[in-house]
Design an enzyme around this catalytic site. Structure first.
Site, PDB file in Angstrom:
ATOM      1  CG  ASP A   1      -2.003   1.031   1.191  1.00  0.00           C
ATOM      2  OD1 ASP A   1      -1.987   1.861   0.255  1.00  0.00           O
ATOM      3  OD2 ASP A   1      -2.861   1.023   2.085  1.00  0.00           O
TER       4      ASP A   1
ATOM      5  CG  HIS B   1      -1.753   4.875   3.367  1.00  0.00           C
ATOM      6  ND1 HIS B   1      -1.974   6.013   4.117  1.00  0.00           N
ATOM      7  CD2 HIS B   1      -2.616   3.953   3.847  1.00  0.00           C
ATOM      8  CE1 HIS B   1      -2.920   5.787   5.010  1.00  0.00           C
ATOM      9  NE2 HIS B   1      -3.324   4.531   4.867  1.00  0.00           N
TER      10      HIS B   1
ATOM     11  CD  GLU C   1      -4.878  -0.488  -0.707  1.00  0.00           C
ATOM     12  OE1 GLU C   1      -5.565   0.229   0.049  1.00  0.00           O
ATOM     13  OE2 GLU C   1      -4.658  -1.697  -0.470  1.00  0.00           O
TER      14      GLU C   1
ATOM     15  CD  GLU D   1      -7.643   3.586   0.962  1.00  0.00           C
ATOM     16  OE1 GLU D   1      -7.490   4.106   2.078  1.00  0.00           O
ATOM     17  OE2 GLU D   1      -6.953   2.636   0.535  1.00  0.00           O
TER      18      GLU D   1
ATOM     19  CG  ASP E   1     -14.504   1.369   3.155  1.00  0.00           C
ATOM     20  OD1 ASP E   1     -15.585   1.081   3.702  1.00  0.00           O
ATOM     21  OD2 ASP E   1     -13.415   1.413   3.767  1.00  0.00           O
TER      22      ASP E   1
ATOM     23  CG  HIS F   1     -10.401   0.330   1.941  1.00  0.00           C
ATOM     24  ND1 HIS F   1     -10.988   1.186   2.859  1.00  0.00           N
ATOM     25  CD2 HIS F   1      -9.076   0.433   2.156  1.00  0.00           C
ATOM     26  CE1 HIS F   1     -10.062   1.783   3.578  1.00  0.00           C
ATOM     27  NE2 HIS F   1      -8.882   1.342   3.174  1.00  0.00           N
TER      28      HIS F   1
END
Length: 381
Positions: free
Chosen positions: A181, A183, A207, A233, A256, A283
């Site tokens: 990730d 992020h 990700e 997400e 998500d 997610h």
């Protein structure tokens, strides 16, 4: 006629927001509207939704969804869509209980008997990843996810890329598959370098290589690597995902279910993704209701691939983990990297309401940390 009689919500540790919907004949459904760091804003949106839905027929789930989404004039975004998500999950939970069937049965039935899962290791500043991966393997997982980097400058020294490569090497040596990730911490000048450096070690996926507001750059990156890119997400509706699909910018979408309109909307997003041969991996670093909703989608969705699980994630606490508010945590038992399809009615989990009400007496005020670089400039968390 049965109607929605009561809507309540609860801010419970570690950072979750549970929604409780009760009908005039006493059926109770639960959902999760957790929006990390913005729970109070979602609670405000639920106040608005409550005015719309008290007295509404709980069986008219799509009509309720459309009312909440369209009648406020301003649409979409994380706060409103998270509030809708919690309500939507609760209404599906109610309908499943009234009919005595799991939600997946109402979505067309099972396409799989077990759901592949993965768990987090390493925390916000990843460390001791080999030991953590080995512990996850002992718990029954076959795959993990970890943050690729700590905070990173917009343009940083190439030497900063050595640490994430070494971490992935250590995890892969344990025999575990690993999603990495980024992020949203990695900006365009560094993203291509880091993806290229990690690629020889075979990550399961990468990700958020860049944040989702940069679809053109993500599409360019997708054309330069063989690693599957995952994203979603921070996208909240089918309209948000549409451009990514059209550009061929992503291989795996990660809506998500507590942010993207609940079961109803994520089911539609997944169907759109299937038309573009894109996989779905929802997610879910959140609570048991969000995970149960994700499981319903996973069980009934052909292009689902793997499910995130928050068991023991670094955001949780010893007294507020995935199973804390459940009557029976065996529904999420892990065996050989997967969880059996949930069989209970509705969302398939039973919430300990007394524990939720007790925990909500001291509502959380969770906030993510603010990171700054050596020069004092703000960095992505």
């Amino acid at each position: 006629m049965t109607s929605i009689a009561r809507i309540e919500w609860f801010l419970v540790p570690p950072r979750w927001l549970f929604v409780r919907v009760e009908t005039s004949d006493g059926v109770v459904g639960w959902g999760e509207a957790s929006l990390e760091g913005f729970a109070e804003a979602v609670a405000g949106a639920l106040e608005h939704i409550k005015d719309r839905l008290i007295g509404h027929d709980p069986d008219r789930i799509e009509d309720a969804w459309q009312m909440c989404h369209r009648l406020g004039f301003y649409r979409g975004g994380p706060v409103l869509m998270s509030a809708i998500s919690g309500i939507d999950q609760a209404l599906w939970d109610i309908k499943g209980q009234r009919l005595g069937v799991p939600v997946w049965q109402m979505l067309g039935g099972k396409v799989r008997d077990r759901v592949d899962v993965y768990a987090w290791i390493g925390g916000d500043r990843p460390a001791d990843v080999a030991e953590a991966a080995a512990r996850r393997k002992a718990q029954g997982f076959r795959a993990i996810k970890m943050n690729g980097t700590e905070d990173l400058g917009w343009l940083d020294s190439p030497s900063r890329l050595a640490e994430p490569v070494e971490r992935l090497r250590l995890v892969r040596e344990t025999g575990m598959d690993a999603g990495i990730d980024f992020h949203g911490r990695v900006h365009r000048p560094m993203a291509r370098q880091l993806v290229h450096a990690l690629e020889p070690l075979g990550p399961l996926f990468i990700e958020e290589p860049l944040t989702s507001e940069h679809p053109e750059a993500i599409a360019q990156l997708a054309g330069q690597t063989h690693v599957p890119l995952a994203l979603g997400e921070r996208l909240y509706s089918r309209w948000d995902f549409k451009r990514l699909f059209e550009m061929g910018a992503v291989d795996i979408i990660q809506p998500d279910l507590s942010h993207a309109g609940g079961i109803s909307e994520v089911r539609r997003i997944a169907a759109m993704a299937e038309a573009y041969d894109v996989a779905v991996a929802p997610h879910c670093p959140l609570g048991p209701l969000a995970l149960a909703a994700c499981m319903q989608i996973a069980i009934a969705t052909p292009n689902f691939v793997i499910q995130e699980m928050s068991l023991g994630i670094h955001y949780n606490r010893a007294d507020a983990d995935l199973a804390t508010y459940l009557e029976d945590d065996s529904v999420f038992a892990i065996e050989n990297g997967s969880v059996a399809a949930l069989t209970g009615p509705g969302l398939g989990v039973r919430i300990n309401e007394a524990r939720v009400r007790e925990a909500a007496r001291d509502p959380h005020r969770w906030r993510n940390p603010a990171w700054r670089g050596p020069d004092g400039a703000l960095r992505e968390w």
